[in-house]
Design a protein around this motif. Sequence first.
Motif, PDB file in Angstrom:
ATOM      1  N   HIS A 125       6.614  -8.650 -28.443  1.00  0.00           N
ATOM      2  CA  HIS A 125       7.814  -7.851 -28.731  1.00  0.00           C
ATOM      3  C   HIS A 125       9.033  -8.763 -28.872  1.00  0.00           C
ATOM      4  O   HIS A 125       9.262  -9.646 -28.042  1.00  0.00           O
ATOM      5  CB  HIS A 125       8.061  -6.839 -27.619  1.00  0.00           C
ATOM      6  N   THR A 126       9.814  -8.554 -29.923  1.00  0.00           N
ATOM      7  CA  THR A 126      11.037  -9.336 -30.152  1.00  0.00           C
ATOM      8  C   THR A 126      12.209  -8.658 -29.456  1.00  0.00           C
ATOM      9  O   THR A 126      12.476  -7.475 -29.684  1.00  0.00           O
ATOM     10  CB  THR A 126      11.329  -9.474 -31.651  1.00  0.00           C
ATOM     11  N   LEU A 127      12.903  -9.387 -28.620  1.00  0.00           N
ATOM     12  CA  LEU A 127      14.020  -8.836 -27.855  1.00  0.00           C
ATOM     13  C   LEU A 127      15.187  -9.816 -27.853  1.00  0.00           C
ATOM     14  O   LEU A 127      15.045 -10.975 -27.454  1.00  0.00           O
ATOM     15  CB  LEU A 127      13.580  -8.552 -26.411  1.00  0.00           C
ATOM     16  N   GLU A 128      16.342  -9.336 -28.313  1.00  0.00           N
ATOM     17  CA  GLU A 128      17.566 -10.133 -28.233  1.00  0.00           C
ATOM     18  C   GLU A 128      18.216  -9.863 -26.885  1.00  0.00           C
ATOM     19  O   GLU A 128      18.554  -8.707 -26.570  1.00  0.00           O
ATOM     20  CB  GLU A 128      18.536  -9.786 -29.360  1.00  0.00           C
ATOM     21  N   ILE A 129      18.386 -10.876 -26.104  1.00  0.00           N
ATOM     22  CA  ILE A 129      18.946 -10.720 -24.771  1.00  0.00           C
ATOM     23  C   ILE A 129      20.428 -10.365 -24.872  1.00  0.00           C
ATOM     24  O   ILE A 129      21.218 -11.108 -25.462  1.00  0.00           O
ATOM     25  CB  ILE A 129      18.768 -12.012 -23.936  1.00  0.00           C
ATOM     26  N   GLY A 130      20.765  -9.200 -24.290  1.00  0.00           N
ATOM     27  CA  GLY A 130      22.145  -8.718 -24.371  1.00  0.00           C
ATOM     28  C   GLY A 130      22.339  -7.648 -25.424  1.00  0.00           C
ATOM     29  O   GLY A 130      23.441  -7.138 -25.595  1.00  0.00           O
ATOM     30  N   SER A 131      21.267  -7.285 -26.120  1.00  0.00           N
ATOM     31  CA  SER A 131      21.381  -6.271 -27.179  1.00  0.00           C
ATOM     32  C   SER A 131      21.437  -4.858 -26.618  1.00  0.00           C
ATOM     33  O   SER A 131      21.808  -3.919 -27.315  1.00  0.00           O
ATOM     34  CB  SER A 131      20.198  -6.386 -28.144  1.00  0.00           C
ATOM     35  N   GLY A 132      21.043  -4.691 -25.352  1.00  0.00           N
ATOM     36  CA  GLY A 132      21.032  -3.351 -24.771  1.00  0.00           C
ATOM     37  C   GLY A 132      19.861  -2.516 -25.259  1.00  0.00           C
ATOM     38  O   GLY A 132      19.889  -1.298 -25.184  1.00  0.00           O
ATOM     39  N   GLN A 133      18.814  -3.179 -25.724  1.00  0.00           N
ATOM     40  CA  GLN A 133      17.656  -2.477 -26.282  1.00  0.00           C
ATOM     41  C   GLN A 133      16.838  -1.800 -25.182  1.00  0.00           C
ATOM     42  O   GLN A 133      16.260  -0.741 -25.388  1.00  0.00           O
ATOM     43  CB  GLN A 133      16.795  -3.492 -27.039  1.00  0.00           C
ATOM     44  N   PHE A 134      16.787  -2.437 -24.000  1.00  0.00           N
ATOM     45  CA  PHE A 134      16.000  -1.911 -22.885  1.00  0.00           C
ATOM     46  C   PHE A 134      16.922  -1.317 -21.819  1.00  0.00           C
ATOM     47  O   PHE A 134      18.146  -1.340 -21.938  1.00  0.00           O
ATOM     48  CB  PHE A 134      15.157  -3.025 -22.277  1.00  0.00           C
ATOM     49  N   ILE A 135      16.297  -0.802 -20.769  1.00  0.00           N
ATOM     50  CA  ILE A 135      17.046  -0.222 -19.645  1.00  0.00           C
ATOM     51  C   ILE A 135      18.051  -1.237 -19.097  1.00  0.00           C
ATOM     52  O   ILE A 135      17.736  -2.424 -18.984  1.00  0.00           O
ATOM     53  CB  ILE A 135      16.067   0.190 -18.522  1.00  0.00           C
ATOM     54  N   PRO A 136      19.264  -0.776 -18.731  1.00  0.00           N
ATOM     55  CA  PRO A 136      20.249  -1.691 -18.148  1.00  0.00           C
ATOM     56  C   PRO A 136      19.645  -2.479 -16.985  1.00  0.00           C
ATOM     57  O   PRO A 136      19.001  -1.924 -16.098  1.00  0.00           O
ATOM     58  CB  PRO A 136      21.359  -0.753 -17.669  1.00  0.00           C
ATOM     59  N   PHE A 194      17.326  -4.840 -17.315  1.00  0.00           N
ATOM     60  CA  PHE A 194      16.077  -5.482 -17.743  1.00  0.00           C
ATOM     61  C   PHE A 194      16.374  -6.823 -18.405  1.00  0.00           C
ATOM     62  O   PHE A 194      15.819  -7.858 -18.028  1.00  0.00           O
ATOM     63  CB  PHE A 194      15.330  -4.557 -18.710  1.00  0.00           C
ATOM     64  N   GLU A 195      17.254  -6.818 -19.381  1.00  0.00           N
ATOM     65  CA  GLU A 195      17.534  -8.042 -20.132  1.00  0.00           C
ATOM     66  C   GLU A 195      18.263  -9.075 -19.275  1.00  0.00           C
ATOM     67  O   GLU A 195      18.009 -10.277 -19.377  1.00  0.00           O
ATOM     68  CB  GLU A 195      18.329  -7.702 -21.390  1.00  0.00           C
ATOM     69  N   ASP A 196      19.169  -8.591 -18.415  1.00  0.00           N
ATOM     70  CA  ASP A 196      19.903  -9.519 -17.544  1.00  0.00           C
ATOM     71  C   ASP A 196      18.948 -10.320 -16.668  1.00  0.00           C
ATOM     72  O   ASP A 196      19.169 -11.515 -16.407  1.00  0.00           O
ATOM     73  CB  ASP A 196      20.880  -8.745 -16.652  1.00  0.00           C
ATOM     74  N   GLN A 197      17.871  -9.675 -16.213  1.00  0.00           N
ATOM     75  CA  GLN A 197      16.943 -10.344 -15.304  1.00  0.00           C
ATOM     76  C   GLN A 197      16.053 -11.366 -16.015  1.00  0.00           C
ATOM     77  O   GLN A 197      15.347 -12.136 -15.369  1.00  0.00           O
ATOM     78  CB  GLN A 197      16.070  -9.304 -14.593  1.00  0.00           C
ATOM     79  N   LEU A 198      16.068 -11.344 -17.360  1.00  0.00           N
ATOM     80  CA  LEU A 198      15.299 -12.348 -18.104  1.00  0.00           C
ATOM     81  C   LEU A 198      16.088 -13.632 -18.316  1.00  0.00           C
ATOM     82  O   LEU A 198      15.521 -14.645 -18.734  1.00  0.00           O
ATOM     83  CB  LEU A 198      14.852 -11.779 -19.454  1.00  0.00           C
ATOM     84  N   VAL A 212      10.575  -8.104 -13.374  1.00  0.00           N
ATOM     85  CA  VAL A 212      11.838  -7.413 -13.646  1.00  0.00           C
ATOM     86  C   VAL A 212      11.793  -6.057 -12.949  1.00  0.00           C
ATOM     87  O   VAL A 212      10.860  -5.266 -13.164  1.00  0.00           O
ATOM     88  CB  VAL A 212      12.049  -7.225 -15.158  1.00  0.00           C
ATOM     89  N   ASN A 213      12.780  -5.775 -12.120  1.00  0.00           N
ATOM     90  CA  ASN A 213      12.832  -4.521 -11.372  1.00  0.00           C
ATOM     91  C   ASN A 213      13.885  -3.594 -11.968  1.00  0.00           C
ATOM     92  O   ASN A 213      15.064  -3.967 -12.072  1.00  0.00           O
ATOM     93  CB  ASN A 213      13.163  -4.803  -9.902  1.00  0.00           C
ATOM     94  N   VAL A 214      13.464  -2.398 -12.356  1.00  0.00           N
ATOM     95  CA  VAL A 214      14.373  -1.411 -12.947  1.00  0.00           C
ATOM     96  C   VAL A 214      14.035  -0.031 -12.384  1.00  0.00           C
ATOM     97  O   VAL A 214      13.050   0.134 -11.665  1.00  0.00           O
ATOM     98  CB  VAL A 214      14.252  -1.373 -14.491  1.00  0.00           C
ATOM     99  N   THR A 215      14.863   0.946 -12.744  1.00  0.00           N
ATOM    100  CA  THR A 215      14.614   2.332 -12.341  1.00  0.00           C
ATOM    101  C   THR A 215      14.668   3.230 -13.561  1.00  0.00           C
ATOM    102  O   THR A 215      15.613   3.147 -14.356  1.00  0.00           O
ATOM    103  CB  THR A 215      15.673   2.800 -11.314  1.00  0.00           C
ATOM    104  N   PHE A 216      13.656   4.088 -13.722  1.00  0.00           N
ATOM    105  CA  PHE A 216      13.636   5.002 -14.860  1.00  0.00           C
ATOM    106  C   PHE A 216      14.753   6.033 -14.729  1.00  0.00           C
ATOM    107  O   PHE A 216      15.090   6.451 -13.613  1.00  0.00           O
ATOM    108  CB  PHE A 216      12.286   5.722 -14.947  1.00  0.00           C
ATOM    109  N   PRO A 217      15.317   6.471 -15.861  1.00  0.00           N
ATOM    110  CA  PRO A 217      16.380   7.484 -15.796  1.00  0.00           C
ATOM    111  C   PRO A 217      15.853   8.822 -15.292  1.00  0.00           C
ATOM    112  O   PRO A 217      14.670   9.135 -15.448  1.00  0.00           O
ATOM    113  CB  PRO A 217      16.847   7.596 -17.266  1.00  0.00           C
ATOM    114  N   GLU A 218      16.732   9.593 -14.678  1.00  0.00           N
ATOM    115  CA  GLU A 218      16.351  10.910 -14.165  1.00  0.00           C
ATOM    116  C   GLU A 218      15.926  11.857 -15.280  1.00  0.00           C
ATOM    117  O   GLU A 218      15.174  12.797 -15.070  1.00  0.00           O
ATOM    118  CB  GLU A 218      17.512  11.532 -13.381  1.00  0.00           C
ATOM    119  N   GLU A 219      16.418  11.603 -16.512  1.00  0.00           N
ATOM    120  CA  GLU A 219      16.115  12.490 -17.634  1.00  0.00           C
ATOM    121  C   GLU A 219      14.873  12.046 -18.397  1.00  0.00           C
ATOM    122  O   GLU A 219      14.595  12.549 -19.489  1.00  0.00           O
ATOM    123  CB  GLU A 219      17.299  12.536 -18.619  1.00  0.00           C
TER     124      GLU A 219
END
Length: 488
Positions: free
Chosen positions: A188-199, A201-205, A216-223
């Motif tokens: 998967h191609t991911l630009e770090i800082g693009s905001g493509q993934f959950i807030p 996620f990218e910062d931890q890379l 990488v530790n994140v939390t799924f949205p309530e919705e």
Amino acid sequence: MKLIKNEQIEKNTVKLTIGVDKETFEKAIEKAYKKNVKQIAIPGFRKGKAPRKIIERYYGEGVFYEDAVNFVCPEAYEYAVNESGIEPVDRPEIDIETIGGEEDLVLTATVTVKPEVTLGEYKGVKCEKVVYETKDEDIDAEIKAMAEKNARMINVEDRAVKMGDITTIDFEGFVDGVAFAGGKGTDHTLEIGSGQFIPGFEDQLVGAEIGKETEVNVTFPEEYHAEELKGKPAVFKVTVKEIKEKELPALDDDFAKDVSEFETFEEYKNSVKERLDKANESRTKAEFENKLVEAVCETAEVDIPQCMIDNRVEDLVKEFGYRLSSQGLSLEQYIQFTGSDPDTFKGQFKDQAEAQVKSNLVLEKIAKEEKVEVTEEDLEAELKNMADMYGMELDKVKTLIGDNEKESIKEDLKIRKAVAIIADNAKAGKAKAAATKKPAASKAKADDKEADEKAPAKKTTAKKTTTKTATTKAAPKKTAAKAKKEEE
């Protein structure tokens, strides 16, 4: 054919009773016989050779009625609509009142019609006008965006990931130590800082090294759409396989020659300013007109049939899907990635659809009140604009535009003239400069922005998944005649 009765059975709903004479229906039955006879086997006859009367005696008099009704229904309905002068806004429900024997065929068509509009004040409307002006930072942002598009991608192997890098990653997500469906991606191609993934996620890379697994530790949205994942903490095991960084070109004459028809950077920069000036002028005009139309619609009264709103929602969803497809993403994937579901996603367009339907109805009414006409010269000018827009010859455009499309263009021109009437008679409040001007961007980024505005959904990490879900809605049952009408 004849229109027997035209009755309003409820608000915005009309029932047309239509008679089809025996001779016309007989021709339709004969046509149905010829269509089906080759598939019919009757004892004593070679397949496809049995006379119609024998088939009707064997299978019943009404064996060909369904196809025959489908043959006559479209013409009969169109005739009744023209005779009654109604303006349908949805497909009709067709029912058969009498059929066969010595009687004429009698059909009924129940259909939703365009509602009546009661106008409020639409001349002398007062509205504040915001004027957008081009600033130096806008020009710089536009040039920077072009430089980004023309940047060289350089492989990096001697350092860890930093913000702004373009990475290639493999990832897999786990909740309570168990992998979940749709949480795995490869290459998967991911630009770090693009905001493509959950807030988060990218910062931890940032700081991750090639070939080394990072948690990488994140939390799924309530919705989130998957009930079992809502609000749950998740751990993603991520491996960075490749790092690339952008090398921006020097902003000089060579850059100008590469990205434009100009010889010097100064000429190119001036052309950017001219283009932004025109865009700001158009934006100023469009926003002022939109505010005026909104004000006019607020004072108008109209009971909009739900089907008109529903149909417009479907159109907006399709348009959104087309924009996504141009960026290599399907609508189904977008809904899944944003943690939504089809019904919730469509619901986000409801208010926009209702506002658009109402404004069109109000503007059509104003055009009628003002006796707005669209001349052949108006149509010719619009076709010329279309030809220029698509870089085509005018004659070629004319060959591609049919009569129905021309009528649609004329209706659109009437709407524009109605808007012009409102604007020409408006009382603009004190004009003020816009407080801020958003930087110009590439077409793809502009589309992304529009997508975010129309469907503000939550982000998830499942940008590339190994599973895919789809939701469908069963269509209501229709009469054969109605189904044929829809097909046509």
